[in-house]
Scaffold this motif. Structure first.
Motif, PDB file in Angstrom:
ATOM      1  N   THR A 193      -7.995 -11.533  16.015  1.00 23.58           N
ATOM      2  CA  THR A 193      -8.591 -10.224  16.243  1.00 23.58           C
ATOM      3  C   THR A 193      -7.575  -9.157  15.863  1.00 23.58           C
ATOM      4  N   ASN A 194      -7.998  -7.897  15.905  1.00 26.74           N
ATOM      5  CA  ASN A 194      -7.139  -6.777  15.496  1.00 26.74           C
ATOM      6  C   ASN A 194      -6.619  -6.971  14.065  1.00 26.74           C
ATOM      7  N   PHE A 195      -7.543  -7.066  13.140  1.00 30.85           N
ATOM      8  CA  PHE A 195      -7.161  -7.226  11.734  1.00 30.85           C
ATOM      9  C   PHE A 195      -6.564  -5.934  11.196  1.00 30.85           C
ATOM     10  N   GLU A 196      -5.597  -6.073  10.277  1.00 29.77           N
ATOM     11  CA  GLU A 196      -4.924  -4.915   9.708  1.00 29.77           C
ATOM     12  C   GLU A 196      -4.627  -5.148   8.229  1.00 29.77           C
ATOM     13  N   PHE A 197      -4.655  -4.062   7.463  1.00 30.98           N
ATOM     14  CA  PHE A 197      -4.140  -4.108   6.100  1.00 30.98           C
ATOM     15  C   PHE A 197      -2.618  -3.967   6.180  1.00 30.98           C
ATOM     16  N   ASN A 198      -1.913  -4.853   5.509  1.00 38.45           N
ATOM     17  CA  ASN A 198      -0.448  -4.832   5.564  1.00 38.45           C
ATOM     18  C   ASN A 198       0.124  -4.741   4.148  1.00 38.45           C
ATOM     19  N   PRO A 199       0.234  -3.525   3.621  1.00 38.53           N
ATOM     20  CA  PRO A 199       0.755  -3.361   2.263  1.00 38.53           C
ATOM     21  C   PRO A 199       2.160  -3.946   2.119  1.00 38.53           C
ATOM     22  N   THR A 200       2.391  -4.638   1.026  1.00 33.59           N
ATOM     23  CA  THR A 200       3.720  -5.178   0.728  1.00 33.59           C
ATOM     24  C   THR A 200       4.219  -4.555  -0.571  1.00 33.59           C
ATOM     25  N   THR A 201       5.516  -4.341  -0.644  1.00 32.54           N
ATOM     26  CA  THR A 201       6.099  -3.766  -1.858  1.00 32.54           C
ATOM     27  C   THR A 201       7.346  -4.561  -2.261  1.00 32.54           C
ATOM     28  N   GLN A 202       7.531  -4.667  -3.551  1.00 32.01           N
ATOM     29  CA  GLN A 202       8.716  -5.313  -4.119  1.00 32.01           C
ATOM     30  C   GLN A 202       9.283  -4.426  -5.227  1.00 32.01           C
ATOM     31  N   PRO A 203       9.868  -3.305  -4.838  1.00 27.93           N
ATOM     32  CA  PRO A 203      10.388  -2.370  -5.842  1.00 27.93           C
ATOM     33  C   PRO A 203      11.497  -2.963  -6.704  1.00 27.93           C
ATOM     34  N   GLU A 204      12.130  -4.027  -6.208  1.00 30.36           N
ATOM     35  CA  GLU A 204      13.196  -4.650  -6.987  1.00 30.36           C
ATOM     36  C   GLU A 204      12.688  -5.212  -8.319  1.00 30.36           C
ATOM     37  N   LEU A 205      11.392  -5.444  -8.414  1.00 27.85           N
ATOM     38  CA  LEU A 205      10.837  -5.915  -9.682  1.00 27.85           C
ATOM     39  C   LEU A 205      10.920  -4.842 -10.764  1.00 27.85           C
ATOM     40  N   LEU A 206      11.006  -3.600 -10.320  1.00 26.02           N
ATOM     41  CA  LEU A 206      11.112  -2.483 -11.255  1.00 26.02           C
ATOM     42  C   LEU A 206      12.543  -1.952 -11.233  1.00 26.02           C
ATOM     43  N   ASP A 207      13.500  -2.845 -11.397  1.00 25.26           N
ATOM     44  CA  ASP A 207      14.905  -2.504 -11.177  1.00 25.26           C
ATOM     45  C   ASP A 207      15.465  -1.483 -12.158  1.00 25.26           C
ATOM     46  N   ASP A 208      14.764  -1.219 -13.263  1.00 25.40           N
ATOM     47  CA  ASP A 208      15.264  -0.239 -14.223  1.00 25.40           C
ATOM     48  C   ASP A 208      14.613   1.131 -14.045  1.00 25.40           C
ATOM     49  N   PHE A 209      13.860   1.302 -12.933  1.00 23.76           N
ATOM     50  CA  PHE A 209      13.228   2.584 -12.643  1.00 23.76           C
ATOM     51  C   PHE A 209      13.797   3.118 -11.334  1.00 23.76           C
ATOM     52  N   ASP A 210      14.451   4.257 -11.394  1.00 25.59           N
ATOM     53  CA  ASP A 210      15.177   4.795 -10.244  1.00 25.59           C
ATOM     54  C   ASP A 210      14.287   5.097  -9.043  1.00 25.59           C
ATOM     55  N   GLU A 211      13.053   5.460  -9.294  1.00 28.17           N
ATOM     56  CA  GLU A 211      12.153   5.838  -8.198  1.00 28.17           C
ATOM     57  C   GLU A 211      11.186   4.715  -7.844  1.00 28.17           C
ATOM     58  N   ALA A 212      11.575   3.486  -8.116  1.00 34.48           N
ATOM     59  CA  ALA A 212      10.684   2.342  -7.886  1.00 34.48           C
ATOM     60  C   ALA A 212      10.247   2.238  -6.435  1.00 34.48           C
ATOM     61  N   ASN A 213      11.144   2.422  -5.500  1.00 34.57           N
ATOM     62  CA  ASN A 213      10.802   2.288  -4.087  1.00 34.57           C
ATOM     63  C   ASN A 213       9.778   3.337  -3.667  1.00 34.57           C
ATOM     64  N   ALA A 214      10.011   4.583  -4.049  1.00 35.26           N
ATOM     65  CA  ALA A 214       9.080   5.661  -3.700  1.00 35.26           C
ATOM     66  C   ALA A 214       7.723   5.435  -4.342  1.00 35.26           C
ATOM     67  N   LEU A 215       7.741   5.003  -5.608  1.00 36.35           N
ATOM     68  CA  LEU A 215       6.486   4.739  -6.310  1.00 36.35           C
ATOM     69  C   LEU A 215       5.678   3.663  -5.607  1.00 36.35           C
ATOM     70  N   CYS A 216       6.298   2.537  -5.314  1.00 39.31           N
ATOM     71  CA  CYS A 216       5.583   1.415  -4.678  1.00 39.31           C
ATOM     72  C   CYS A 216       5.046   1.800  -3.307  1.00 39.31           C
ATOM     73  N   GLU A 217       5.851   2.490  -2.515  1.00 36.68           N
ATOM     74  CA  GLU A 217       5.423   2.894  -1.174  1.00 36.68           C
ATOM     75  C   GLU A 217       4.238   3.852  -1.246  1.00 36.68           C
ATOM     76  N   GLU A 218       4.289   4.793  -2.182  1.00 37.64           N
ATOM     77  CA  GLU A 218       3.219   5.782  -2.295  1.00 37.64           C
ATOM     78  C   GLU A 218       1.917   5.133  -2.766  1.00 37.64           C
ATOM     79  N   VAL A 219       1.996   4.284  -3.772  1.00 39.17           N
ATOM     80  CA  VAL A 219       0.780   3.626  -4.274  1.00 39.17           C
ATOM     81  C   VAL A 219       0.183   2.724  -3.200  1.00 39.17           C
ATOM     82  N   ALA A 220       1.022   1.976  -2.501  1.00 34.40           N
ATOM     83  CA  ALA A 220       0.520   1.078  -1.449  1.00 34.40           C
ATOM     84  C   ALA A 220      -0.166   1.861  -0.343  1.00 34.40           C
ATOM     85  N   SER A 221       0.421   3.002   0.028  1.00 40.59           N
ATOM     86  CA  SER A 221      -0.167   3.830   1.083  1.00 40.59           C
ATOM     87  C   SER A 221      -1.525   4.383   0.659  1.00 40.59           C
ATOM     88  N   ARG A 222      -1.592   4.884  -0.567  1.00 41.50           N
ATOM     89  CA  ARG A 222      -2.865   5.424  -1.059  1.00 41.50           C
ATOM     90  C   ARG A 222      -3.906   4.320  -1.211  1.00 41.50           C
TER      91      ARG A 222
END
Length: 223
Positions: free
Chosen positions: A70-99
């Protein structure tokens, strides 16, 4: 529709509906990023690794009165390390997952609101048709007793029956020949022997033998 009901509905919906909600919600996130941050959008579209950098698993955080999730939830996961050549990878992944999560709840709620069901009835509609779920599993998922769940299933089925009857009327009125003068003919003898669910019928007399002396099956023709 709250997150718990939306997450349960998503998790146990038919695969085609699950895919539709998944894609519609993610597309909305992508489109909004395109409008607001072209650089981020370029990374999302051109870097093939981005698809693996975010995910949307669904988990339950508790057990209900019958011992099921019970109490089901959406649990977004992010792996910004996959985009290691993009400086804003963490912010990008977090923002897209949230939206994405917000949009998922919105698209499921939109479909529910366009239906004839309340949020819980919509979840019952999905859950009661999933052959992998028991009554107790759905009841626990929705935080209700089995007796309450059965009552909701009954109301859902009644609404579906009413909708089907309405749809049948709509289909009749949309036929090009629906508005001509009806040519159906049936005597009282025929009507008394035919189940109401078979009406209307067109009963043709056979020679001069009275209808009541002829087996009704021989008199009826498909309308």
């Amino acid at each position: 529709m709250d997150e718990a009901i939306a997450a349960f509905t998503m998790k146990y919906a038919p695969s085609i509906k699950n895919a539709e909600w998944h894609q519609r919600s993610l597309k909305r996130a992508i489109d909004s990023i395109q409008r607001e941050s072209p650089e981020w959008y370029t990374v999302m579209i051109e870097d093939g690794r981005f698809g693996g950098a975010i995910g949307m698993p669904i988990y339950a955080s508790a057990l209900g009165q019958y011992g099921y999730d019970t109490n089901f939830e959406f649990n977004p996961t992010t792996q910004p390390e996959l985009l290691d050549d993009f400086d804003e990878a963490n912010a990008l992944c977090e923002e897209v997952a949230s939206r994405w999560k917000t949009n998922l709840i919105d698209v499921i709620s939109s479909d529910q609101e366009a239906s004839m069901f309340s949020p819980k009835e919509y979840a019952v509609f999905i859950g009661s048709r999933n052959p992998k779920l028991s009554e107790k599993e759905v009841a626990d998922a929705l935080g209700i007793a089995v007796g309450t769940y059965r009552g909701k299933v009954g109301r859902v089925r009644k609404k579906v029956q009413t909708a089907r009857a309405t749809l049948a009327d709509v289909e009749i009125t949309e036929k090009s020949d629906a508005w001509g003068r009806a040519s159906y003919s049936a005597s009282s003898s025929v009507l008394s022997r035919v189940d109401e669910s078979q009406l209307p019928v067109d009963a043709k007399g056979i020679r001069r033998v009275p209808d009541h002396e002829v087996p009704v099956e021989l008199l009826l023709e498909d309308p």
